[in-house]
Write a protein that holds these residues in place. Sequence first.
Motif, mmCIF file in Angstrom:
data_model
loop_
_atom_site.group_PDB
_atom_site.id
_atom_site.type_symbol
_atom_site.label_atom_id
_atom_site.label_comp_id
_atom_site.label_asym_id
_atom_site.label_seq_id
_atom_site.Cartn_x
_atom_site.Cartn_y
_atom_site.Cartn_z
ATOM 1 N N LYS A 148 -54.497 37.126 -20.546
ATOM 2 C CA LYS A 148 -54.857 36.539 -19.359
ATOM 3 C C LYS A 148 -53.963 36.553 -18.133
ATOM 4 O O LYS A 148 -54.128 37.259 -17.215
ATOM 5 C CB LYS A 148 -55.478 35.037 -19.282
ATOM 6 N N PHE A 149 -52.732 36.314 -18.491
ATOM 7 C CA PHE A 149 -51.685 36.504 -17.432
ATOM 8 C C PHE A 149 -51.508 37.908 -17.241
ATOM 9 O O PHE A 149 -51.445 38.447 -16.244
ATOM 10 C CB PHE A 149 -50.324 35.799 -18.050
ATOM 11 N N LYS A 150 -51.413 38.845 -18.387
ATOM 12 C CA LYS A 150 -51.201 40.356 -17.880
ATOM 13 C C LYS A 150 -52.049 40.912 -17.411
ATOM 14 O O LYS A 150 -51.841 41.856 -16.408
ATOM 15 C CB LYS A 150 -50.867 40.884 -19.642
ATOM 16 N N GLU A 151 -53.427 40.492 -17.545
ATOM 17 C CA GLU A 151 -54.602 41.095 -16.863
ATOM 18 C C GLU A 151 -54.394 40.697 -15.436
ATOM 19 O O GLU A 151 -54.963 41.420 -14.404
ATOM 20 C CB GLU A 151 -55.906 40.583 -17.529
ATOM 21 N N SER A 152 -53.948 39.596 -14.741
ATOM 22 C CA SER A 152 -53.854 39.316 -13.544
ATOM 23 C C SER A 152 -52.718 40.222 -12.574
ATOM 24 O O SER A 152 -52.609 40.220 -11.597
ATOM 25 C CB SER A 152 -53.544 37.926 -13.476
ATOM 26 N N GLN A 153 -51.865 41.119 -13.607
ATOM 27 C CA GLN A 153 -50.800 41.973 -13.023
ATOM 28 C C GLN A 153 -51.182 43.274 -13.263
ATOM 29 O O GLN A 153 -52.192 43.499 -14.290
ATOM 30 C CB GLN A 153 -49.748 41.495 -13.838
ATOM 31 N N SER A 154 -50.589 44.086 -12.465
ATOM 32 C CA SER A 154 -51.149 45.547 -12.682
ATOM 33 C C SER A 154 -50.362 46.378 -13.888
ATOM 34 O O SER A 154 -50.805 47.378 -14.092
ATOM 35 C CB SER A 154 -51.101 46.277 -11.164
ATOM 36 N N ALA A 162 -42.540 38.811 -11.831
ATOM 37 C CA ALA A 162 -43.353 37.410 -11.567
ATOM 38 C C ALA A 162 -42.334 36.450 -12.543
ATOM 39 O O ALA A 162 -42.010 35.048 -11.899
ATOM 40 C CB ALA A 162 -44.736 37.369 -12.080
ATOM 41 N N VAL A 163 -42.186 36.551 -13.881
ATOM 42 C CA VAL A 163 -41.366 35.744 -14.706
ATOM 43 C C VAL A 163 -39.919 35.584 -14.216
ATOM 44 O O VAL A 163 -39.588 34.386 -14.064
ATOM 45 C CB VAL A 163 -41.602 36.060 -15.981
ATOM 46 N N PHE A 164 -39.376 36.669 -13.926
ATOM 47 C CA PHE A 164 -37.964 36.645 -13.565
ATOM 48 C C PHE A 164 -37.784 35.736 -12.068
ATOM 49 O O PHE A 164 -36.829 35.266 -12.040
ATOM 50 C CB PHE A 164 -37.136 37.965 -13.590
ATOM 51 N N LYS A 165 -38.690 36.072 -11.077
ATOM 52 C CA LYS A 165 -38.661 35.842 -9.876
ATOM 53 C C LYS A 165 -38.614 34.050 -10.169
ATOM 54 O O LYS A 165 -38.000 33.446 -9.451
ATOM 55 C CB LYS A 165 -39.813 36.107 -8.955
ATOM 56 N N THR A 199 -32.703 41.873 -1.981
ATOM 57 C CA THR A 199 -33.213 43.174 -2.280
ATOM 58 C C THR A 199 -33.008 43.043 -4.059
ATOM 59 O O THR A 199 -33.289 44.260 -4.602
ATOM 60 C CB THR A 199 -32.247 44.249 -1.923
ATOM 61 N N LEU A 200 -32.826 42.097 -4.543
ATOM 62 C CA LEU A 200 -32.714 41.985 -5.970
ATOM 63 C C LEU A 200 -33.783 42.581 -6.921
ATOM 64 O O LEU A 200 -33.662 43.460 -7.547
ATOM 65 C CB LEU A 200 -32.468 40.579 -6.590
ATOM 66 N N PHE A 201 -35.132 42.453 -6.392
ATOM 67 C CA PHE A 201 -36.046 42.679 -7.076
ATOM 68 C C PHE A 201 -36.723 44.245 -6.708
ATOM 69 O O PHE A 201 -37.782 44.816 -7.249
ATOM 70 C CB PHE A 201 -37.120 41.565 -7.009
ATOM 71 N N LEU A 202 -36.134 44.901 -5.663
ATOM 72 C CA LEU A 202 -36.447 46.069 -5.393
ATOM 73 C C LEU A 202 -35.366 47.131 -6.379
ATOM 74 O O LEU A 202 -35.563 48.269 -6.233
ATOM 75 C CB LEU A 202 -35.963 46.374 -3.968
ATOM 76 N N ASN A 203 -34.524 46.555 -6.851
ATOM 77 C CA ASN A 203 -33.255 47.286 -7.632
ATOM 78 C C ASN A 203 -33.933 47.966 -8.783
ATOM 79 O O ASN A 203 -34.732 47.276 -9.418
ATOM 80 C CB ASN A 203 -31.973 46.580 -7.814
ATOM 81 N N ALA A 204 -33.416 49.156 -8.987
ATOM 82 C CA ALA A 204 -34.303 49.907 -10.399
ATOM 83 C C ALA A 204 -34.033 49.204 -11.540
ATOM 84 O O ALA A 204 -34.641 49.062 -12.454
ATOM 85 C CB ALA A 204 -33.943 51.460 -10.093
ATOM 86 N N LYS A 207 -39.522 45.111 -16.857
ATOM 87 C CA LYS A 207 -40.395 45.668 -17.661
ATOM 88 C C LYS A 207 -40.129 45.453 -19.217
ATOM 89 O O LYS A 207 -41.164 45.069 -19.937
ATOM 90 C CB LYS A 207 -40.297 47.115 -17.374
ATOM 91 N N LEU A 208 -38.816 45.591 -19.597
ATOM 92 C CA LEU A 208 -38.300 45.453 -21.006
ATOM 93 C C LEU A 208 -38.493 43.926 -21.470
ATOM 94 O O LEU A 208 -38.975 43.949 -22.582
ATOM 95 C CB LEU A 208 -36.795 45.662 -21.266
ATOM 96 N N PHE A 209 -38.309 43.257 -20.397
ATOM 97 C CA PHE A 209 -38.862 41.873 -20.959
ATOM 98 C C PHE A 209 -40.194 41.462 -21.243
ATOM 99 O O PHE A 209 -40.634 40.983 -22.194
ATOM 100 C CB PHE A 209 -38.150 40.872 -19.600
ATOM 101 N N ALA A 210 -40.809 41.911 -20.079
ATOM 102 C CA ALA A 210 -42.505 41.761 -20.361
ATOM 103 C C ALA A 210 -42.908 42.594 -21.922
ATOM 104 O O ALA A 210 -43.784 41.981 -22.339
ATOM 105 C CB ALA A 210 -42.998 42.257 -19.179
ATOM 106 N N ASP A 211 -42.525 43.660 -21.930
ATOM 107 C CA ASP A 211 -42.632 44.371 -23.078
ATOM 108 C C ASP A 211 -42.450 43.778 -24.467
ATOM 109 O O ASP A 211 -43.161 43.836 -25.214
ATOM 110 C CB ASP A 211 -42.121 45.895 -23.100
ATOM 111 N N THR A 212 -41.172 43.100 -24.426
ATOM 112 C CA THR A 212 -40.656 42.431 -25.581
ATOM 113 C C THR A 212 -41.615 41.041 -25.788
ATOM 114 O O THR A 212 -41.853 40.771 -26.984
ATOM 115 C CB THR A 212 -39.015 41.729 -25.388
#
Length: 106
Positions: free
Chosen positions: A8-14, A22-25, A47-52, A59-64
Amino acid sequence: VVQRSWEKFKESQSESTTVGLAVFKRFLRRSPAFLQLFPFRDQPLETLFLNAKVRLHCKLFADTVSRTVGLLGDSVAVKASLRELGARHSDLYKVRSGHYVAMGSA
């Protein structure tokens, strides 16, 4: 319940990067001192969350998390996966058990 909640959480994100961001912020808002554990610790907070590199880490965190949630029906696989992940973070990044508590609350 965990699997349904995560879906449900993932569905709310693109995408998974957005989920991780969202989690790291939330995590760093609640526990800003933990930024020092990350290799991108010198990045300005504005600018932290704009950094590649930060975005890739999120992304790797969410995938894990997604992979781990997908393993929940197999306790042996979950334990093995989490032990390997914990050992890597302990050895390479000096993460300790209290850090996981803070991340878990985010």
